[in-house]
Scaffold this active site. Sequence first.
Site, PDB file in Angstrom:
ATOM      1  N   LYS A 161      52.003 -26.887 -23.607  1.00 15.06           N
ATOM      2  CA  LYS A 161      53.149 -26.843 -24.512  1.00 15.06           C
ATOM      3  C   LYS A 161      52.671 -27.308 -25.887  1.00 15.06           C
ATOM      4  O   LYS A 161      52.151 -28.423 -26.019  1.00 15.06           O
ATOM      5  CB  LYS A 161      54.255 -27.768 -24.019  1.00 15.06           C
ATOM      6  N   ASP A 189      52.152 -22.124 -24.179  1.00 12.89           N
ATOM      7  CA  ASP A 189      53.595 -21.867 -24.198  1.00 12.89           C
ATOM      8  C   ASP A 189      54.142 -22.314 -25.547  1.00 12.89           C
ATOM      9  O   ASP A 189      54.230 -23.503 -25.833  1.00 12.89           O
ATOM     10  CB  ASP A 189      54.291 -22.630 -23.068  1.00 12.89           C
ATOM     11  N   GLU A 217      52.729 -17.567 -24.318  1.00  9.23           N
ATOM     12  CA  GLU A 217      54.060 -17.361 -23.745  1.00  9.23           C
ATOM     13  C   GLU A 217      55.142 -17.512 -24.816  1.00  9.23           C
ATOM     14  O   GLU A 217      55.174 -18.505 -25.537  1.00  9.23           O
ATOM     15  CB  GLU A 217      54.297 -18.379 -22.623  1.00  9.23           C
ATOM     16  N   ASP A 242      59.005 -14.462 -21.752  1.00  5.43           N
ATOM     17  CA  ASP A 242      59.690 -15.378 -20.832  1.00  5.43           C
ATOM     18  C   ASP A 242      61.193 -15.385 -21.111  1.00  5.43           C
ATOM     19  O   ASP A 242      61.952 -14.653 -20.500  1.00  5.43           O
ATOM     20  CB  ASP A 242      59.090 -16.776 -20.938  1.00  5.43           C
ATOM     21  N   LYS A 266      61.677 -15.481 -13.439  1.00  8.82           N
ATOM     22  CA  LYS A 266      62.193 -16.707 -12.848  1.00  8.82           C
ATOM     23  C   LYS A 266      63.498 -16.379 -12.128  1.00  8.82           C
ATOM     24  O   LYS A 266      64.378 -15.722 -12.696  1.00  8.82           O
ATOM     25  CB  LYS A 266      62.440 -17.769 -13.925  1.00  8.82           C
TER      26      LYS A 266
END
Length: 363
Positions: A161, A189, A217, A242, A266
């Site tokens: 992150k 990400d 991402e 995402d 997801k």
Amino acid sequence: MRIRDIKVGKIDLPLKRTYKRAQRIIETPEEIVVKVITDEGEIGIGSAATTSQITGDTEDSILGALKLIKPKIIGIETDDTEGIFKAIDKTLVNNSAAKAAIDMAIYDLFGKKYGIPLYKFFGGYRNEIETDITINFGTVEEMVTSSLDAIMKGYTHLKVKVGTDSQVAIDRLNVLKKSVRKGVTLRVDADQGWRPKEAVRTIRKMEDMGLDIDFIEQPVKAWDYDGLKYVTDHVETEILADESVQGAPDALKIIQTRGADLINIKLMKCGGFHNAIKIINMAEIVGIKCMMGCMLESKIGITAAASLAVARRNMIKADLDTMLMFKEDSIVGGVNIDKNIIKVSNEPGLGIHEVKGWNEIIL
């Protein structure tokens, strides 16, 4: 075997440490666990994670959705999955987490009835998959320490992150790349943190520096499909969609425009297995690979996600590490994790036997 009742409860999931990401800080996640009970006494298990800043689902909205769904599917044959999901979708739009919980439980019942683990029902391509582990944004020292600790535990793919400041992101990644041993792969990400042109400049710098990033991402805002495609078209590094893919219609946009190189699926975003399978099938047709991700979920959701991830050959990556963040495992059965390998069981359905600490909520 018909649906006789649906019971809803809550489990507490105290974390080992505070979970930080660009848009939120979480100390105690909430999870709703449903039990779909049949007239033969069989129980299917499913769960819903609260993800208000991603899908809009809160504990209250999940409970409200389940209250609406419950009377619409009581009495339906558990084999009639199409009828069940049609009834659910006619009852309310969105509310993907609540729908995912029911979806998991229905498929769990299906597997139990026919004595087949869900990963075999969905395709049975393999029975295990490698997961990465998330390195949360923090100070350089914190991120290096977390990375080295993950590597010592056997992880070879770190999903980092990086926050919203692109220069800070580059600096952090440069330090991490020098700190980890060869063979360890960095994934990034960006959590919707950059503007399209900024993302291109930033990623090109990473490429010029030889950081060898596996993928980036969601570099831009979820709604910015044109911006996402712009980034995808102007960098060499693969781009993973995402938050831009909440469900099958969003995935279709990405697929039609080639707006990303990879799609992160997801269950909490798309509403469960039956919608996730639609996304996988569409992506596979045009050669776009998929990754199975998760929210901050207990082993129920991770078991469900892993059951689909291992089953399909187009699922080439997994980000299913969140169950390791909890102080204790309240779920008996389900997947096993050995270092960075998640392995599903050969027990029917999800293979979950008990949910400890489940406290019923009367709808």
